[in-house]
Enzyme design. Structure first.
Site, mmCIF file in Angstrom:
data_model
loop_
_atom_site.group_PDB
_atom_site.id
_atom_site.type_symbol
_atom_site.label_atom_id
_atom_site.label_comp_id
_atom_site.label_asym_id
_atom_site.label_seq_id
_atom_site.Cartn_x
_atom_site.Cartn_y
_atom_site.Cartn_z
ATOM 1 N N ASN A 221 18.570 -9.623 37.369
ATOM 2 C CA ASN A 221 17.926 -10.780 37.988
ATOM 3 C C ASN A 221 18.363 -10.918 39.441
ATOM 4 O O ASN A 221 19.484 -10.562 39.810
ATOM 5 C CB ASN A 221 18.231 -12.060 37.196
ATOM 6 C CG ASN A 221 19.437 -12.813 37.728
ATOM 7 O OD1 ASN A 221 19.336 -13.578 38.683
ATOM 8 N ND2 ASN A 221 20.593 -12.580 37.104
ATOM 9 N N PHE B 281 19.291 -18.876 42.643
ATOM 10 C CA PHE B 281 19.557 -20.312 42.431
ATOM 11 C C PHE B 281 18.278 -21.148 42.547
ATOM 12 O O PHE B 281 18.259 -22.199 43.189
ATOM 13 C CB PHE B 281 20.600 -20.828 43.415
ATOM 14 C CG PHE B 281 22.023 -20.412 43.145
ATOM 15 C CD1 PHE B 281 22.382 -19.704 42.009
ATOM 16 C CD2 PHE B 281 23.030 -20.716 44.055
ATOM 17 C CE1 PHE B 281 23.697 -19.314 41.776
ATOM 18 C CE2 PHE B 281 24.343 -20.341 43.831
ATOM 19 C CZ PHE B 281 24.679 -19.631 42.687
ATOM 20 N N SER C 296 27.572 -15.452 42.207
ATOM 21 C CA SER C 296 26.234 -14.882 42.088
ATOM 22 C C SER C 296 26.015 -13.881 43.223
ATOM 23 O O SER C 296 26.318 -14.172 44.377
ATOM 24 C CB SER C 296 25.168 -15.979 42.178
ATOM 25 O OG SER C 296 23.889 -15.402 42.332
ATOM 26 N N ASN D 221 23.151 -13.042 44.313
ATOM 27 C CA ASN D 221 21.784 -13.233 44.802
ATOM 28 C C ASN D 221 21.637 -14.283 45.893
ATOM 29 O O ASN D 221 20.527 -14.564 46.334
ATOM 30 C CB ASN D 221 20.864 -13.570 43.618
ATOM 31 C CG ASN D 221 20.886 -12.475 42.569
ATOM 32 O OD1 ASN D 221 20.817 -11.298 42.901
ATOM 33 N ND2 ASN D 221 21.021 -12.857 41.319
ATOM 34 N N THR D 222 22.755 -14.876 46.319
ATOM 35 C CA THR D 222 22.775 -15.745 47.496
ATOM 36 C C THR D 222 23.646 -15.042 48.533
ATOM 37 O O THR D 222 24.850 -14.889 48.326
ATOM 38 C CB THR D 222 23.348 -17.133 47.158
ATOM 39 O OG1 THR D 222 22.489 -17.781 46.216
ATOM 40 C CG2 THR D 222 23.449 -17.994 48.406
ATOM 41 N N LYS E 23 33.962 -19.542 38.345
ATOM 42 C CA LYS E 23 33.241 -18.387 37.800
ATOM 43 C C LYS E 23 33.337 -17.233 38.775
ATOM 44 O O LYS E 23 32.952 -17.356 39.945
ATOM 45 C CB LYS E 23 31.775 -18.721 37.527
ATOM 46 C CG LYS E 23 31.041 -17.552 36.850
ATOM 47 C CD LYS E 23 29.861 -18.017 36.040
ATOM 48 C CE LYS E 23 29.287 -16.862 35.219
ATOM 49 N NZ LYS E 23 28.266 -17.300 34.282
ATOM 50 N N ASN F 229 30.491 -13.203 35.977
ATOM 51 C CA ASN F 229 29.092 -13.252 36.371
ATOM 52 C C ASN F 229 28.470 -11.856 36.190
ATOM 53 O O ASN F 229 29.091 -10.963 35.625
ATOM 54 C CB ASN F 229 28.984 -13.725 37.828
ATOM 55 C CG ASN F 229 27.737 -14.556 38.081
ATOM 56 O OD1 ASN F 229 26.652 -14.197 37.657
ATOM 57 N ND2 ASN F 229 27.900 -15.664 38.790
#
Length: 348
Positions: free
Chosen positions: A109, A113, A171, A173-174, A211, A240
């Site tokens: 993925n 967010f 994450s 993805n940021t 996390k 994560n």
């Protein structure tokens, strides 16, 4: 009813993954989710002092906007973590951004967010009754001038509404978010969060977890552990998604984003064991990544986790999976002579 849920799961697998997820959420909101049975007492546990009816939890990402935590608790999860939520609503990255790797029992993925924002999230959590353990996973907006300030905002707004908080700095993805795991940035983040926590009313106090990514360099586990302990956090969620790519077979294996599911199991469990060794009983650890069976959950617990979370396996097995995992885990605990899941923590 379980057969019906199995049929629904297979039907959803034929759709675009994100569309399928949206339909699953809609079905749960309409009351179409499964109902789990009574929990075996051997599965009881605790999350930094928060009592759990069972130690198998739902990882964040499934219920991003705190819409279906009640149906997922009814399905049999011992606790549900909602989010990640950011102060302002944001669309996330362009679609497609969610990919099933069916041959690998994995998911990639790059959601970014996407969520409805803090106010909508808080209103939904405020409507819940006291039953059930529901955590809030908080993050920062992509374009925030002060990302650490976003975490403080989330903590303050949700104070008294969540059973625990998870600070998501891992994450992939940021852009730049994982830089908050470095020592200086982490010191500032946890320093400001602990200051905000200590200024809030004692009545709403709930444990805070960090996390982390599984893609850590040598020495980072120890540094993160000592920083978390120093600032009075309760524990660490390990882990994560990973940006690494083990050998995969599925056609979507080269998509950008975080990899979760079965290929993450070994890596995340190894990092979990490293955190357990570094923490030496000072922190509560939650094992996340690749859990799809009772054997997987048991491996996490024996590596040092007081509880486990799963999400990606539901993409392939549906919400009824949690009942099978609990049944298998209970059998394994009893076969090895453990009176509770708690007694097996770290029992390699």
């Amino acid at each position: 009813m379980s057969g019906l849920h199995g049929l629904a799961t297979r039907a959803l697998r034929g759709l675009d993954p994100e569309d399928a997820h949206g339909l699953a959420i809609a079905g749960l909101k309409a009351g179409l989710g499964p109902v789990g049975g009574r929990d075996d007492p051997v599965l009881r546990g605790a999350l930094a002092g928060v009592a759990l009816p069972n130690v198998v939890g739902l990882a964040p990402g499934f219920d991003k906007d705190a819409e279906v935590y009640a149906p997922m608790l009814r399905a049999g999860f011992g606790f549900v973590e909602c989010g990640t939520v950011t102060p302002l609503a944001q669309r996330g990255n362009p679609r497609p951004r969610l990919f099933r790797l069916t041959q690998d029992r994995a998911v990639i993925n790059r959601m970014g967010f996407n969520n409805h924002g803090l106010e909508a999230f808080a209103r939904r959590l405020a409507r819940r009754d006291a039953a059930g353990v529901v955590g809030a996973n908080i993050g920062a907006n992509k374009d925030a001038d002060d990302r650490i300030g976003d975490y403080v905002t989330g903590l303050k707004r949700l104070w008294g509404l969540a059973s625990y908080f998870t600070i998501n700095i891992s994450s992939p993805n940021t852009p730049g978010l994982r830089a908050l795991q470095t020592k200086a940035a982490l010191e500032e983040l946890l320093g400001r969060l602990s200051e905000a926590r200590d200024a809030m009313p004692a009545e709403g106090r709930a444990p805070m977890f960090l996390k982390v990514a599984p893609d850590l360099q040598a020495g980072e586990v120890e540094t993160i552990t000592e920083t978390v302990v120093a600032h009075g956090l309760a524990g660490v969620m390990v882990s994560n998604t990973t940006v690494s790519r083990p050998e995969l077979r599925s056609a979507q294996r080269d998509e950008a984003g975080g990899l979760s599911g079965a290929p993450l199991m070994a890596l995340s469990t190894r990092v979990l064991a490293e955190f357990a060794a570094a923490a030496a009983g000072r922190l509560a650890l939650v094992g996340v990544g690749g859990v799809a069976s009772g054997a997987d959950a048991y491996a996490k617990i024996r590596a040092g986790a007081c509880a486990v979370q799963l999400y990606s396996a539901l993409v392939f097995e549906g919400p009824g999976l949690v009942t099978r995992i609990k049944r298998d885990l209970a059998a394994r605990l009893r076969a090895d002579g453990f009176a509770s899941a708690q007694a097996a923590v770290g029992a390699k």
